[in-house]
Design a protein around this motif. Structure first.
Motif, short mmCIF file in Angstrom:
data_model
loop_
_atom_site.label_atom_id
_atom_site.label_comp_id
_atom_site.label_asym_id
_atom_site.label_seq_id
_atom_site.Cartn_x
_atom_site.Cartn_y
_atom_site.Cartn_z
N GLU A 181 0.83 -1.21 0.00
CA GLU A 181 0.00 0.00 0.00
C GLU A 181 0.87 1.26 0.00
N ARG A 182 1.89 1.28 0.86
CA ARG A 182 2.77 2.46 0.94
C ARG A 182 3.52 2.69 -0.37
N MET A 183 3.96 1.59 -0.99
CA MET A 183 4.72 1.70 -2.23
C MET A 183 3.82 2.21 -3.36
N LEU A 184 2.57 1.69 -3.44
CA LEU A 184 1.65 2.12 -4.50
C LEU A 184 1.27 3.59 -4.33
N GLN A 185 1.14 4.02 -3.08
CA GLN A 185 0.79 5.43 -2.84
C GLN A 185 1.95 6.36 -3.19
N ALA A 186 3.17 5.87 -2.98
CA ALA A 186 4.34 6.71 -3.22
C ALA A 186 4.65 6.87 -4.71
N ASP A 187 4.24 5.91 -5.53
CA ASP A 187 4.59 5.92 -6.96
C ASP A 187 3.39 5.45 -7.77
N PRO A 188 2.79 6.31 -8.61
CA PRO A 188 1.57 5.94 -9.35
C PRO A 188 1.77 4.84 -10.39
N GLN A 189 3.04 4.49 -10.69
CA GLN A 189 3.28 3.43 -11.68
C GLN A 189 3.79 2.14 -11.04
N ALA A 190 4.22 2.20 -9.79
CA ALA A 190 4.94 1.09 -9.15
C ALA A 190 4.15 -0.22 -9.19
N GLN A 191 4.90 -1.34 -9.29
CA GLN A 191 4.32 -2.68 -9.28
C GLN A 191 4.94 -3.50 -8.16
N ALA A 192 4.14 -4.42 -7.61
CA ALA A 192 4.62 -5.31 -6.53
C ALA A 192 4.42 -6.76 -6.95
N LEU A 193 5.35 -7.61 -6.53
CA LEU A 193 5.26 -9.04 -6.79
C LEU A 193 5.16 -9.76 -5.45
N LEU A 194 4.05 -10.48 -5.23
CA LEU A 194 3.86 -11.27 -4.00
C LEU A 194 3.96 -12.74 -4.37
N MET A 195 4.92 -13.45 -3.80
CA MET A 195 5.12 -14.86 -4.17
C MET A 195 4.75 -15.78 -3.02
N VAL A 196 4.06 -16.87 -3.37
CA VAL A 196 3.70 -17.92 -2.40
C VAL A 196 4.25 -19.25 -2.93
N PRO A 197 4.53 -20.22 -2.04
CA PRO A 197 5.18 -21.44 -2.52
C PRO A 197 4.30 -22.37 -3.34
N GLU A 198 2.99 -22.42 -3.05
CA GLU A 198 2.16 -23.41 -3.74
C GLU A 198 0.83 -22.82 -4.16
N ILE A 199 0.25 -23.43 -5.22
CA ILE A 199 -1.00 -22.95 -5.78
C ILE A 199 -2.11 -22.94 -4.72
N ASN A 200 -2.11 -23.99 -3.84
CA ASN A 200 -3.24 -24.08 -2.90
C ASN A 200 -3.24 -22.96 -1.87
N LEU A 201 -2.15 -22.18 -1.79
CA LEU A 201 -2.15 -21.03 -0.89
C LEU A 201 -2.58 -19.75 -1.61
N THR A 202 -2.65 -19.82 -2.98
CA THR A 202 -2.93 -18.60 -3.74
C THR A 202 -4.37 -18.11 -3.55
N PRO A 203 -5.42 -18.97 -3.61
CA PRO A 203 -6.80 -18.43 -3.57
C PRO A 203 -7.08 -17.59 -2.33
N GLN A 204 -6.65 -18.05 -1.13
CA GLN A 204 -7.02 -17.29 0.07
C GLN A 204 -6.30 -15.94 0.12
N LEU A 205 -5.03 -15.91 -0.34
CA LEU A 205 -4.30 -14.64 -0.36
C LEU A 205 -4.86 -13.74 -1.47
N GLU A 206 -5.24 -14.37 -2.58
CA GLU A 206 -5.81 -13.64 -3.72
C GLU A 206 -7.07 -12.87 -3.27
N GLU A 207 -7.94 -13.56 -2.54
CA GLU A 207 -9.17 -12.93 -2.05
C GLU A 207 -8.84 -11.72 -1.18
#
Length: 700
Positions: free
Chosen positions: A178-204
């Protein structure tokens, strides 16, 4: 660029791993391109997609006229892949000993290879170019969370966030994003998780916080069309947040400013096919390349990251951030060890554990049982003649699955009906040996059949493992049942121990963890400790129940130092003792390793190639004064069969290379490739199917 004349372009194309076309191919080009553009070029009888790597005015020196071929066209409408992305790919190919084209093309969505410029233009037209992020306010931060975010603001990193399970690490990531996106209107973030089955709950959670338009996911469970859509959005900068598994490390993100690697200790970040890269290690490298902050996080960091986060005065390269407390008044579960030497012989579950499970269910609480072996039993056995359910094609036993009455090899997939009698002697009395999650589920059902829930209904037991989650959507629906309280006891493999926020679970039990204590793999204790700590972290996540939450460990070795450290939730003590052992034995992270593996029709041929490569390489290096020192710096051990020696009728052997100097090891591996190509054509090595190099292997 003047298009009235021809230019020469060097293009990375995907070539077979063992062809000697490992680098770049040169083509004549009559149209305007830049480095990073995607072009179609002929190779043999086919036309392939490739990435332009370099451009020059003249043909390569010594290129015969008949070898000249023309590039067919450029994929229009797509901005070139930037220099940071190309440098990441180039470094990965060199470090992990693969061809540049293989890494570059496997990092692109597969559908991109088959699209014409017109088809691509249609897809780009449909793109949502909305970049605005609609941020919802998050919960109030604890003092520890605020302190960690303040440290991230005042230092460049990389950071290792060492936080207990339930300490609120995810909220720290979201606040940092949130802080990074507010500081830079173009900035992108990459959030990595180890397995697919952890992606849906974090995605939500991420979509609820920042709006669905700003977030895309990247993992192998997506359809080719979904992968292409997500990749195009990230490449164009429209997707502000990319959430993905290890493959997402190669996502084209021109405005990347933050990389988070959640559960950074997890072995799933190491690719096990093709280019065997570590997404965690590449995240740190990519952060340097793109001047992006990197946050590695875990309750049980890998010993490599822990070692790198020692004080800077001792040579540490990461800044360690610490969050030891659970959010609110939550407490970590009390660890109880059950000495199985004092239980009935062959008991699967100890009497005190069965009583504790009954008590919890009757109170309306949930329990979780961890057994890292799926199926009903690891092997079927005939007591009369000694027959066992071995796989014909692998040096492994076929696992007995009672539900569909099959014997299934978990390595090559060979499946057969269970025989009515012993195939060797005809004895009708063949019995299972050992136990898997299927048998544990059945056994629990028998032991607790009389137990009732608070509303008087019968107990409900569910199993989550690779067998029950095969169908699309199965895992999500099963997890939803656990979250809603429909399930009283959850049985499963390690997939239930990672990252899930089960609010009602108050008791977790590890059923048979002892095998990893005495493994020949030096990383086995580290993996076991991480698994048990992660599993314990599923208990008592609701602060109202945390005081009574427990982690039970059934073991024949209750005084083992690993369980002593687990009882105190003392990862630093465990890490210190493991690192002391690794230092004494000169094992990673103190030294660096690579494995050379050969697959062949016979074990002799596989080992023969590796031993011949070792002898030839040592002789060549020793003969040249410029490389003679490498022989002293890198140890090459004789070839041995792999622990899983035969898979699908292919014999496998390996040779270990080890050195205290990473660069010396890389130089030897570079020379080794030339030696292998030179040896491959010799008649005695004709039976070799393939070889591969695994740099920084996770299992030996």
């Amino acid at each position: 660029m003047d298009v009235s004349k021809h230019y020469w372009i060097d293009v990375a194309v995907q070539t077979p791993a063992h062809s000697q076309i490992g680098g770049l191919l040169s083509y004549r080009c009559a149209f305007e391109v830049q480095p990073g553009h995607l072009v179609r070029v002929p190779l043999g009888q086919r036309e392939l997609l490739g990435v332009v790597w370099a451009i020059s005015d003249s043909a390569p020196a010594g290129m015969p006229e008949k070898a000249v071929r023309d590039a067919a066209g450029v994929l229009e409408g797509l901005a070139p892949l930037d220099s940071a992305w190309r440098q990441l790919v180039q470094f990965s190919a060199q470090y992990y000993q693969r061809s540049l084209g293989e890494v570059a093309l496997s990092a692109l969505p597969p559908q991109l290879r088959d699209l014409s410029s017109e088809q691509l233009a249609r897809r780009l037209k449909k793109q949502n170019t909305e970049r605005t992020v609609h941020t919802q306010t998050g919960p109030a931060l604890s003092e520890e969370q605020q302190a960690v975010l303040a440290q991230m603001t005042s230092a460049p990193g990389p950071f290792l966030l060492f936080g207990s399970t339930g300490s609120g690490k995810t909220e720290v990531y979201l606040q940092a994003v949130e802080r990074m996106l507010q500081a830079d209107p173009q900035a992108q973030a990459l959030l990595m998780v180890p397995e697919i089955n952890l992606t849906p709950q974090l995605e939500e959670r991420v979509q609820a916080r920042f709006g669905a338009e700003a977030v895309v996911s990247m993992h192998s469970g997506m359809t080719p069309a979904q992968r292409l859509k997500g990749w195009l959005a990230a490449h164009a900068g429209h997707a502000r947040i990319v959430l993905g598994t290890r493959m997402a490390i190669f996502a084209s993100m021109p405005h990347l400013k933050l990389i988070v690697v959640d559960e950074e200790h997890d072995p799933s970040y190491k690719q096990q096919e093709g280019a065997r890269y570590s997404a965690r290690d590449l995240a740190v490298y990519r952060g340097k390349l793109q001047n992006a902050q990197v946050l590695l996080a875990s309750a049980t960091p890998s010993l490599e990251s822990w070692h790198h986060s020692r004080p800077a005065a001792e040579g540490g390269r990461y800044l360690r951030l610490h969050m030891p407390s659970r959010i609110g008044t939550g407490l970590l579960p009390k660890v109880r060890r059950v000495d199985m030497n004092h239980q009935a012989k062959k008991a699967v579950l100890s009497a005190p554990l069965v009583a504790a499970l009954q008590e919890r269910v009757e109170r309306g609480e949930q329990c979780m049982l961890l057994l890292n072996r799926r199926g009903y039993a690891p092997v079927l056995h005939c007591a009369d003649c000694g027959w066992k359910s071995e796989c014909k094609h692998c040096s492994a036993f076929r696992v007995f699955h009672k539900i569909d009455r099959t014997l299934r090899c978990h390595h090559c997939g060979m499946t057969e009906r269970v025989p009515r009698a012993c195939p060797a002697c005809g004895n009708a009395d063949i019995a299972p040996i050992g136990r898997g999650t299927e048998q544990l589920e059945e056994h629990l059902g028998e032991l607790l059949a009389h137990v009732k829930r608070p509303d008087g209904t019968p107990i409900r037991i569910a199993r989550i493992d690779a067998d029950t989650t095969r169908l699309k959507g199965a895992l999500e629906s099963q997890l939803a049942q656990v979250h809603s309280g429909e399930v009283d006891i959850l049985v499963g493999t390690q997939m239930i121990a990672k990252g899930h926020d089960f609010r009602r679970i108050t008791l977790v039990a590890a059923i048979n963890p002892d095998t990893a204590l005495f493994s020949s793999d030096f990383r086995a204790p580290e993996r076991l400790f991480a698994l048990l700590m992660q599993a314990a972290g599923r208990a008592g996540r609701d602060a109202r129940q945390s005081a009574s939450s427990e982690m039970w460990v059934q073991t024949f070795h209750p005084t083992h130092p690993l369980f002593e450290a687990l009882k105190k939730h003392d990862y630093p003590a465990f890490a210190a003792s493991e690192l002391a052992e690794r230092t004494a034995a000169d094992l990673p992270p103190i030294s660096h390793q690579a494995l050379l593996r050969a697959d062949a029709r016979s074990q002799d041929v596989a080992q023969g190639l590796l031993n011949a490569a070792r002898e030839t390489l040592e002789a060549q290096l020793s003969a040249d004064p410029a490389t003679a020192e490498l022989v002293m710096q890198v140890s090459l051990y004789p070839a041995v069969p792999m622990s899983m020696q035969r898979v699908a009728d292919v014999e496998r052997a390996q040779m270990l290379l080890e050195s205290p100097h990473r660069m010396a090891l890389q130089k030897v591996l570079w020379h080794l490739h030339g030696v292998l190509h030179q040896l491959r054509s010799a008649p005695e090595h004709k039976g070799v199917i393939r070889w591969l190099v695994d740099v920084d292997p996770q299992a030996i």
